[in-house]
Scaffold this motif. Sequence first.
Motif, PDB file in Angstrom:
ATOM      1  N   PRO A 151       0.801  -1.224   0.000  1.00 42.22           N
ATOM      2  CA  PRO A 151       0.000   0.000   0.000  1.00 42.22           C
ATOM      3  C   PRO A 151       0.833   1.274   0.000  1.00 42.22           C
ATOM      4  CG  PRO A 151      -0.111  -1.098   2.144  1.00 42.22           C
ATOM      5  CD  PRO A 151       0.581  -2.040   1.208  1.00 42.22           C
ATOM      6  N   ILE A 152       1.999   1.241   0.652  1.00 40.30           N
ATOM      7  CA  ILE A 152       2.810   2.462   0.681  1.00 40.30           C
ATOM      8  C   ILE A 152       3.395   2.732  -0.699  1.00 40.30           C
ATOM      9  CG2 ILE A 152       4.795   3.590   1.729  1.00 40.30           C
ATOM     10  CD1 ILE A 152       3.192   3.103   4.045  1.00 40.30           C
ATOM     11  N   SER A 153       3.755   1.664  -1.390  1.00 44.05           N
ATOM     12  CA  SER A 153       4.369   1.840  -2.714  1.00 44.05           C
ATOM     13  C   SER A 153       3.404   2.529  -3.670  1.00 44.05           C
ATOM     14  CB  SER A 153       4.790   0.487  -3.292  1.00 44.05           C
ATOM     15  OG  SER A 153       3.654  -0.220  -3.767  1.00 44.05           O
ATOM     16  N   LEU A 154       2.113   2.432  -3.365  1.00 49.99           N
ATOM     17  CA  LEU A 154       1.128   3.026  -4.276  1.00 49.99           C
ATOM     18  C   LEU A 154       1.179   4.548  -4.285  1.00 49.99           C
ATOM     19  CD1 LEU A 154      -1.993   0.716  -3.859  1.00 49.99           C
ATOM     20  CD2 LEU A 154      -0.188   0.671  -5.591  1.00 49.99           C
ATOM     21  N   ALA A 155       1.904   5.137  -3.349  1.00 45.92           N
ATOM     22  CA  ALA A 155       2.105   6.582  -3.431  1.00 45.92           C
ATOM     23  C   ALA A 155       3.034   6.917  -4.590  1.00 45.92           C
ATOM     24  CB  ALA A 155       2.667   7.116  -2.119  1.00 45.92           C
ATOM     25  N   LEU A 156       3.827   5.924  -5.023  1.00 46.32           N
ATOM     26  CA  LEU A 156       4.769   6.134  -6.126  1.00 46.32           C
ATOM     27  C   LEU A 156       4.336   5.414  -7.389  1.00 46.32           C
ATOM     28  CD1 LEU A 156       8.175   5.456  -4.285  1.00 46.32           C
ATOM     29  CD2 LEU A 156       7.063   7.671  -4.707  1.00 46.32           C
ATOM     30  N   LEU A 157       3.953   4.159  -7.212  1.00 51.17           N
ATOM     31  CA  LEU A 157       3.721   3.297  -8.376  1.00 51.17           C
ATOM     32  C   LEU A 157       2.290   3.440  -8.902  1.00 51.17           C
ATOM     33  CD1 LEU A 157       5.415  -0.032  -7.183  1.00 51.17           C
ATOM     34  CD2 LEU A 157       6.398   1.874  -8.514  1.00 51.17           C
ATOM     35  N   ALA A 158       2.139   3.129 -10.162  1.00 53.71           N
ATOM     36  CA  ALA A 158       0.808   3.124 -10.760  1.00 53.71           C
ATOM     37  C   ALA A 158      -0.070   2.182  -9.962  1.00 53.71           C
ATOM     38  CB  ALA A 158       0.891   2.660 -12.212  1.00 53.71           C
ATOM     39  N   PRO A 159      -1.256   2.625  -9.576  1.00 51.00           N
ATOM     40  CA  PRO A 159      -2.152   1.754  -8.825  1.00 51.00           C
ATOM     41  C   PRO A 159      -2.848   0.772  -9.767  1.00 51.00           C
ATOM     42  CG  PRO A 159      -3.180   3.880  -9.162  1.00 51.00           C
ATOM     43  CD  PRO A 159      -1.797   3.973  -9.753  1.00 51.00           C
ATOM     44  N   PRO A 160      -3.326  -0.340  -9.233  1.00 51.01           N
ATOM     45  CA  PRO A 160      -3.986  -1.352 -10.058  1.00 51.01           C
ATOM     46  C   PRO A 160      -5.056  -0.769 -10.982  1.00 51.01           C
ATOM     47  CG  PRO A 160      -3.637  -2.208  -7.854  1.00 51.01           C
ATOM     48  CD  PRO A 160      -3.182  -0.785  -7.842  1.00 51.01           C
ATOM     49  N   GLY A 161      -5.785   0.213 -10.490  1.00 51.93           N
ATOM     50  CA  GLY A 161      -6.814   0.827 -11.327  1.00 51.93           C
ATOM     51  C   GLY A 161      -6.235   1.454 -12.581  1.00 51.93           C
ATOM     52  N   GLU A 162      -5.026   1.949 -12.490  1.00 50.06           N
ATOM     53  CA  GLU A 162      -4.425   2.596 -13.666  1.00 50.06           C
ATOM     54  C   GLU A 162      -4.021   1.593 -14.730  1.00 50.06           C
ATOM     55  OE1 GLU A 162      -1.437   5.632 -13.326  1.00 50.06           O
ATOM     56  OE2 GLU A 162      -2.510   6.706 -11.752  1.00 50.06           O
ATOM     57  N   TYR A 163      -3.656   0.381 -14.321  1.00 52.16           N
ATOM     58  CA  TYR A 163      -3.305  -0.602 -15.366  1.00 52.16           C
ATOM     59  C   TYR A 163      -4.398  -1.635 -15.575  1.00 52.16           C
ATOM     60  CZ  TYR A 163      -0.999  -2.789 -11.218  1.00 52.16           C
ATOM     61  OH  TYR A 163      -0.698  -3.298  -9.976  1.00 52.16           O
ATOM     62  N   ASP A 164      -5.590  -1.306 -15.048  1.00 54.87           N
ATOM     63  CA  ASP A 164      -6.790  -2.055 -15.383  1.00 54.87           C
ATOM     64  C   ASP A 164      -6.897  -3.428 -14.704  1.00 54.87           C
ATOM     65  OD1 ASP A 164      -9.251  -2.002 -16.626  1.00 54.87           O
ATOM     66  OD2 ASP A 164      -8.535  -3.164 -18.355  1.00 54.87           O
ATOM     67  N   ALA A 165      -6.146  -3.625 -13.619  1.00 51.00           N
ATOM     68  CA  ALA A 165      -6.334  -4.872 -12.875  1.00 51.00           C
ATOM     69  C   ALA A 165      -7.757  -4.896 -12.329  1.00 51.00           C
ATOM     70  CB  ALA A 165      -5.326  -4.970 -11.743  1.00 51.00           C
ATOM     71  N   ASP A 166      -8.272  -6.105 -12.150  1.00 49.20           N
ATOM     72  CA  ASP A 166      -9.671  -6.241 -11.731  1.00 49.20           C
ATOM     73  C   ASP A 166      -9.819  -6.213 -10.218  1.00 49.20           C
ATOM     74  OD1 ASP A 166     -10.906  -6.985 -14.466  1.00 49.20           O
ATOM     75  OD2 ASP A 166      -9.099  -8.224 -14.265  1.00 49.20           O
ATOM     76  N   ILE A 167      -8.838  -6.801  -9.556  1.00 49.29           N
ATOM     77  CA  ILE A 167      -8.888  -6.876  -8.097  1.00 49.29           C
ATOM     78  C   ILE A 167      -7.510  -6.501  -7.557  1.00 49.29           C
ATOM     79  CG2 ILE A 167      -9.397  -8.338  -6.085  1.00 49.29           C
ATOM     80  CD1 ILE A 167     -10.914 -10.246  -7.916  1.00 49.29           C
ATOM     81  N   ALA A 168      -7.511  -5.671  -6.520  1.00 46.96           N
ATOM     82  CA  ALA A 168      -6.255  -5.389  -5.817  1.00 46.96           C
ATOM     83  C   ALA A 168      -6.388  -5.921  -4.401  1.00 46.96           C
ATOM     84  CB  ALA A 168      -5.976  -3.896  -5.786  1.00 46.96           C
ATOM     85  N   VAL A 169      -5.365  -6.584  -3.938  1.00 50.81           N
ATOM     86  CA  VAL A 169      -5.349  -7.067  -2.559  1.00 50.81           C
ATOM     87  C   VAL A 169      -4.003  -6.722  -1.944  1.00 50.81           C
ATOM     88  CG1 VAL A 169      -6.940  -9.008  -2.917  1.00 50.81           C
ATOM     89  CG2 VAL A 169      -4.469  -9.322  -3.268  1.00 50.81           C
ATOM     90  N   GLY A 170      -3.904  -6.886  -0.667  1.00 50.24           N
ATOM     91  CA  GLY A 170      -2.616  -6.672  -0.028  1.00 50.24           C
ATOM     92  C   GLY A 170      -2.717  -6.727   1.477  1.00 50.24           C
ATOM     93  N   GLU A 171      -1.548  -6.607   2.073  1.00 49.10           N
ATOM     94  CA  GLU A 171      -1.420  -6.618   3.519  1.00 49.10           C
ATOM     95  C   GLU A 171      -1.314  -5.160   3.973  1.00 49.10           C
ATOM     96  OE1 GLU A 171      -1.146  -8.962   6.228  1.00 49.10           O
ATOM     97  OE2 GLU A 171      -1.229  -6.949   7.102  1.00 49.10           O
ATOM     98  N   GLY A 172      -2.129  -4.794   4.965  1.00 50.63           N
ATOM     99  CA  GLY A 172      -2.150  -3.400   5.406  1.00 50.63           C
ATOM    100  C   GLY A 172      -1.293  -3.112   6.623  1.00 50.63           C
ATOM    101  N   GLN A 173      -0.459  -4.055   7.036  1.00 51.60           N
ATOM    102  CA  GLN A 173       0.320  -3.846   8.269  1.00 51.60           C
ATOM    103  C   GLN A 173       1.109  -2.545   8.248  1.00 51.60           C
ATOM    104  OE1 GLN A 173       4.087  -4.532   8.237  1.00 51.60           O
ATOM    105  NE2 GLN A 173       4.148  -3.538  10.232  1.00 51.60           N
ATOM    106  N   GLN A 174       1.612  -2.185   7.089  1.00 53.61           N
ATOM    107  CA  GLN A 174       2.454  -0.991   7.025  1.00 53.61           C
ATOM    108  C   GLN A 174       1.695   0.291   7.324  1.00 53.61           C
ATOM    109  OE1 GLN A 174       5.703  -0.981   4.037  1.00 53.61           O
ATOM    110  NE2 GLN A 174       4.409  -2.478   3.025  1.00 53.61           N
TER     111      GLN A 174
END
Lengths: 498, 498, 417, 417
Positions: D214-237
Amino acid sequence: MTEPLSFELSRPAVDPPRLPEPDVSGPAPAEVIPHEALRSRPPGLPRLSEPEIMRHYSRLASLNYSISENFYPLGSCTMKYNPVANELAASLPGFAGLHPYQEEDSVQGALELMWRLERALCAVVGVERVTLQPAAGAHGEWTALRMIAAFHGSRGENRTEVLVPDSAHGTNPASAALSGFHVLEVKSGADGRISLADLESKLSPKTAALMLTNPNTLGLFEREILDIAEMVHATGAMLYYDGANLNAFMGICRPGDMGFDAVHMNLHKTFTTPHGGGGPGAGPVGVKAELVPFLPSPTVERQNGHLTLDYKRPQSIGRVRSFYGNFGMLVRAYTYILAMGGDGLTQASQDAVLSANYLRKLVEDDLEMPHEGPCMHEFVASAQNLHENGVRALDVAKALLDKEFYAPTVYFPLVVPEAIMVEPTETESKATLDSFASAIKEIVARARTDPQSLHAEPTNLPVGRLDEVAAARRINAYLQGASDDPVLRWKAASDGAS
Amino acid sequence: MTEPLSFELSRPAVDPPRLPEPDVSGPAPAEVIPHEALRSRPPGLPRLSEPEIMRHYSRLASLNYSISENFYPLGSCTMKYNPVANELAASLPGFAGLHPYQEEDSVQGALELMWRLERALCAVVGVERVTLQPAAGAHGEWTALRMIAAFHGSRGENRTEVLVPDSAHGTNPASAALSGFHVLEVKSGADGRISLADLESKLSPKTAALMLTNPNTLGLFEREILDIAEMVHATGAMLYYDGANLNAFMGICRPGDMGFDAVHMNLHKTFTTPHGGGGPGAGPVGVKAELVPFLPSPTVERQNGHLTLDYKRPQSIGRVRSFYGNFGMLVRAYTYILAMGGDGLTQASQDAVLSANYLRKLVEDDLEMPHEGPCMHEFVASAQNLHENGVRALDVAKALLDKEFYAPTVYFPLVVPEAIMVEPTETESKATLDSFASAIKEIVARARTDPQSLHAEPTNLPVGRLDEVAAARRINAYLQGASDDPVLRWKAASDGAS
Amino acid sequence: MLEKIGVESIDDLLVDIPQSLRLDGLQLPNGLSELETMAQVAVLASRNKVYPDRLTFRGGGIYRRFIPAAVAAVTSKPEFYTAYTPYQAEASQGTLQAIFEYQSLIAELTGLDVSNASLYDGATAVAEAAMMAFVHTGRNEVIVSGYLHPEYVQVLRAFGEGRGIKVRKGGEPNKKTAAVIFQQPDFLGLLVDARALTASAHAAGALAIACVDPISLALLAPPGEYDADIAVGEGQQLGLAPSFGGPHVGFIACKKELVRKLPGRLVGIAHDAQGRRGFVLALAAREQHIRREKATSNICTNHSLCALGAAVYLTYMGPYGLRQVAEVSFRRAHALAERLKSLPGWEMAFPERQFVNEFPMRVPKAPAVLRKLSRKGILGGLEVGRWFRELKGVVTFTCTEVNDARALEELVEALSA
Amino acid sequence: MLEKIGVESIDDLLVDIPQSLRLDGLQLPNGLSELETMAQVAVLASRNKVYPDRLTFRGGGIYRRFIPAAVAAVTSKPEFYTAYTPYQAEASQGTLQAIFEYQSLIAELTGLDVSNASLYDGATAVAEAAMMAFVHTGRNEVIVSGYLHPEYVQVLRAFGEGRGIKVRKGGEPNKKTAAVIFQQPDFLGLLVDARALTASAHAAGALAIACVDPISLALLAPPGEYDADIAVGEGQQLGLAPSFGGPHVGFIACKKELVRKLPGRLVGIAHDAQGRRGFVLALAAREQHIRREKATSNICTNHSLCALGAAVYLTYMGPYGLRQVAEVSFRRAHALAERLKSLPGWEMAFPERQFVNEFPMRVPKAPAVLRKLSRKGILGGLEVGRWFRELKGVVTFTCTEVNDARALEELVEALSA
Ligand SMILES: Cc1ncc(COP(=O)(O)O)c(C=O)c1O
Ligand SMILES: Cc1ncc(COP(=O)(O)O)c(C=O)c1O
């Protein structure tokens, strides 16, 4: 008083919080990462100062009922007092600061705690081993069913059906289905217990397991549990215990002795880890010897005082969660068990049964009692008797909210129409039970004289009765593309930047 | 909703909490202590279970307004946001667990913190040294006056009078009196500043000090402060600074540069240690070189990085508090200063002045503004203009409570009739200031159209306007023996046992 | 906002400040992120040595005791800790009622009629009580009888100097005596004859001021039982961490007749027009904001939150819990004294006197002994010779419920080694 | 109470329990006081070694990050942590609104339409996403592309086994493929070509499931931008302590079309009769308590409080704070990589690949190196050969905003010594 969303409170003038600066010579992301892999614009998070954030959440907190302020007689949920010492224990740096991939030598205390908790839970429910990995009760159910499936599989048996009473919690059939089983429903008899005849008729060589909670969700002890166990075992199936109701009989009897082969426990019910407004909890699963080989990996082992994580479990169903479960909740539960001791836990269950029967007695003339008592730690009443006045269980529930009580569980179990399921727990005083009973009496009296007013309840809360039907309609419209209103989230009206 | 007293909730059936057992062979008190030295019966403390206690205090908490949920524009009190990190810092075991009589070697970190805090405070107010011993502002005032008395005494001068402006806070004359001085009042002029003519007339060789706050309690900067200082010093008296208003100009100017010889600071105002519903605070006192010999003992000294407590201070006024002051509050203030830095503190004062002037502007047509602006960090308005409608400052205050704002300080300073003293602080957003101003406007409008309704305010709080006059009558009756009703405490109706 | 005000810059709002006084910022480093701030603070904390509770045998006014988690769970509620003094009663019922309960608890504990809302600490509580006696009797001398905490005496002197009150150590009360002040148990932990001291004060027309240990009151006769006029003390033991000496809470309670002389805040019962009970600041006419230079004290901000903590503690304990805490401490201290006095050369400093849970011993080579203990992680007793010449070589040891039997063993073993 | 019920003893209430089952208490020690309980628990805590945040360079799914004090100040409010799942909406608006905000934050962060109220962890989030794809496509195979966290793969397998979903490692998607699952950055910290993976999944009619940091998404293209259907992850950070691996929070967000397949709780907007906005549990017909064996998942208790913590964290950071956290971590990791690869024998394991703030290195004698670091109080990188035979000798190192420049120096010095 309602509170705006953080997004609505957001002000572009707010500076971000002070954060560390990059005090090294590393490159900026844009210098290294290809442009198309980078985010095109910042996420639309709100911009608020720390004081605004704290005030926002303080206000939200004040919109909640919780057991810290209100009686919370939510049947099946065992909303008992959460000792504050538990929270201190879990926040000790020696626990909260541990990385899960530290070397075993450096986490002996944590492993010892898990090992001791396992032993204590074994003692309470009467099983051989316990896995602490499942994150909640439902997760534990599914874990146990995966073990049961593996067990039957290991014996070359193809058992595809799981029996679930009609009074069971929804997670039971759902867990069975997710575990690949067909679910057959077993009927309850007029006395609120499982019908042995119906059970007999559903048991077959295809039966993998019967899932049962005892006392069942009506708060009634399944008197014929030993016969049931015999019948189930006779067909080669296993008996699964939904431990949501364990608070009824700690130190009084044990699921293991009743014949259950697998047992999940809700540490967030019986063992006072706080419910958190919907988790995190923890749903350890205890099993008899036959199922031990199938436990999730790793288990915690102890030899000569040295603790290890055992990953060499060839028959294990594998992993059901990352790492070792909800460790922070395990710390809380262990702290509770230490403080209570065997004597305290036994007393707790006795008091829970006493409270439930006392409260049942107080309101037995006001609501219908579909089944005879005594009950165990909870009872299910019915608002059927208010039907003639056009008053439903939901109205009673909402009217209770206006009297500063949380409402009991309503419309569950499904076998009782207009069910009102009350679990007072052992940590409530007689005075609280008395005043809750008075509230019920007043509401029932109003149902007779002024039923219309109950439909308007609640009137003293931040919002009035919310129209879930209209809400569902709006959601449907959004999901079907008939509306742009993103009713399941906030979204900036314009371009998403805030 | 009000909450019963803990004594009223007490139930004899409650067992005491589990506590350690005497696991040694020592005698019982009754075996050793003479009977007449022993307590004859247990104290009448309430008996409640932990869950009941927690719920009781949760409910009490919910009856309070606080800056965590509400705007708290209490003039002169600097109710700004208390960063949560401060609380974490003070609760670190390395601070909270220290015994005050540990050897100096074992508390170097604590002493270093005190030393650094002293240096930082010196930098902010422009003095030579600071004592951290006083527990609050008033305690600091008194401490400073004791030093001033000692200073004059050391020079063989018998100065018996302290001058205090009529706009001063009540603690100023009280502290002077407790320190053994006669108090002379100095008048304010029409512009809200101290009258130089009146000051001139009161200054004499008997004058020990002039106590002043600047900006004064009207929120106005004493433009002629340099002249005032000269006049005071010319008579051989000292100039004392009441630092309650320090939030107005950190990084903008310094009392030391203005000519003040002694300065108290309220860490619980300017430096965000929480006010705790009435303390604990901390009231360090800074002094110029001439007063240094008289500082309370011990001081913290640093040599080659080693810290010591210096008790060898022959001219010291002695001790004003046990140990070293409210250390926990010192930790919080130091944490705040570190986080803010010189830049942050300067910004804070600028923003505080901006907020006050903005809010003043918003309501200047609704209430009387007895003095011309600009103001500094707070302003004093007057509800005189509502007099014709029979509405008083108190009514405005109570009406604000119903709008979920805490009320400004009212009826202080005494020089403004129907005073409404507003200090918004720098941590409030423009949105909050705007909505407060709207509330004032609505109330003023109601004062014109429906003044009667304002006398009934507040109506939405746990209790309505409390009758302090009747209360005082009951207290008098009790104190004069005319009534048995112990209105200043709870007492069991019967024999005191609960 | 500047626009609305009608100015161009902040400087336009600061025109009243003489230009010669204007600074260009502060001589302080720039601000830090919370991460860096907490790291720096943690470094300072780590440069202190924290002895485990169970191996702490030092008292002298500040004690290690079991603090129920409930105390901080209440005092850390922002609704309590971020409120101001309850000037607007209707919006401050939480604080007001909690303080009213605190007052009632202190009154119950001391056996006196009325307690105030709190004072800064035990030392200033003694001084304030002396000033009450001064005003009440019109006499200007107070007698300190026996071993009162030396820092309390110092504070008493500093306060007395301002008001012209003479502080005399020991001696019989006479016509000039405003009050006799004694500590029970005294600074060394020893019992005094509170009844006799009170009677002798009264015989001379003076007040009796008892400085008491609140936990000991679960065992010992409270001031109200032996007719003392004012009880004061340090409330740290009632659920507050040692915290290098503060903030804690001073308590003060008195007889009805003295209530109008009480310093500080006082909460009383009031009612609204509907007859609902509420709580208000009472008898404000005693206070500085009304009476100014004629006020009974200058106190404004007091120690409310600490008083709240003490109230939670006493409510948690209840009458029997408090008694158990006191009794366990008593028994352990007596067991420890038995053990210590059998060490070679060690002896009870006042063998004929009774004590509760702190006691003075003559210890050969005390400084070296204490250093040795410290090296073993034990905070040994307190050398009281630092304040009293006649007590050179005397060390007071304290036991409470936190010093378990094994801890006593460890202490004795360390001393025997 | 017994009297009112009309029985003589508790046993009369337990008559339904067969006598043969009745116990005489539990085989557990008796209860302890809070003091003794906490002492025992503290002993266990002290038997663990806690590495300072700044000297922790190990990640592998759990990271040390700066946690603002504000997070615990909110999540420790009893009104939040002692409430149940918000079944009675009108008395649970605090929880419901907080979750609604959490959902909105996750949707913003991932660039997708809707997020649920939380899942147990990142691993079960991957498994739940796979089940969504299975139900949505009616296909029963999922492809795990590249280095997905090995424990997530294990959990995915366990879940898959129940429902008859085959988990294939790598390979091209085809007609049987329900979903392609990839991690960005992957388990080793390396960037994958998310756009290409998504496109290839779509080309085969499969869904693309992105497991993201989730933190990397401040820099990297989010799943919505490359048209992924589902995004998941661990929110510990997002503001949660490592806590030996839990509890944390799994997040899941998806496109509108998939919402009815989402597992777990979902909060939506509703209104009362007066038109006031409120929040309710929405689309409950997906859930077990209504649909029972036909539910989209069996989840009941989820990880609300952890989601609340994540919401506070993201709100505290705001868009630019989060970016700064990500960027500082990025720069420091790259600076560290530069330093480490100059150590004798050390080399980047995948020099041609980009990373964000975790990176794999080939380290000579890795176990001995890590033991040496541990002795110096440094938690070095993670040996990933434990899970991947081909990665024997590869160690991943992580840097975040807590590892200041001096900490990097200390690591390098310790390695050079
Ligand atoms: C009877 C019963 N079984 C199972 C569960 C599921 O437990 P969890 O919510 O922890 O997943 C519950 C919880 O409400 C329950 O009441
Ligand atoms: C102007 C002024 N001076 C002095 C004081 C006294 O400070 P304290 O309450 O800390 O004793 C105050 C506090 O309200 C004040 O406003």
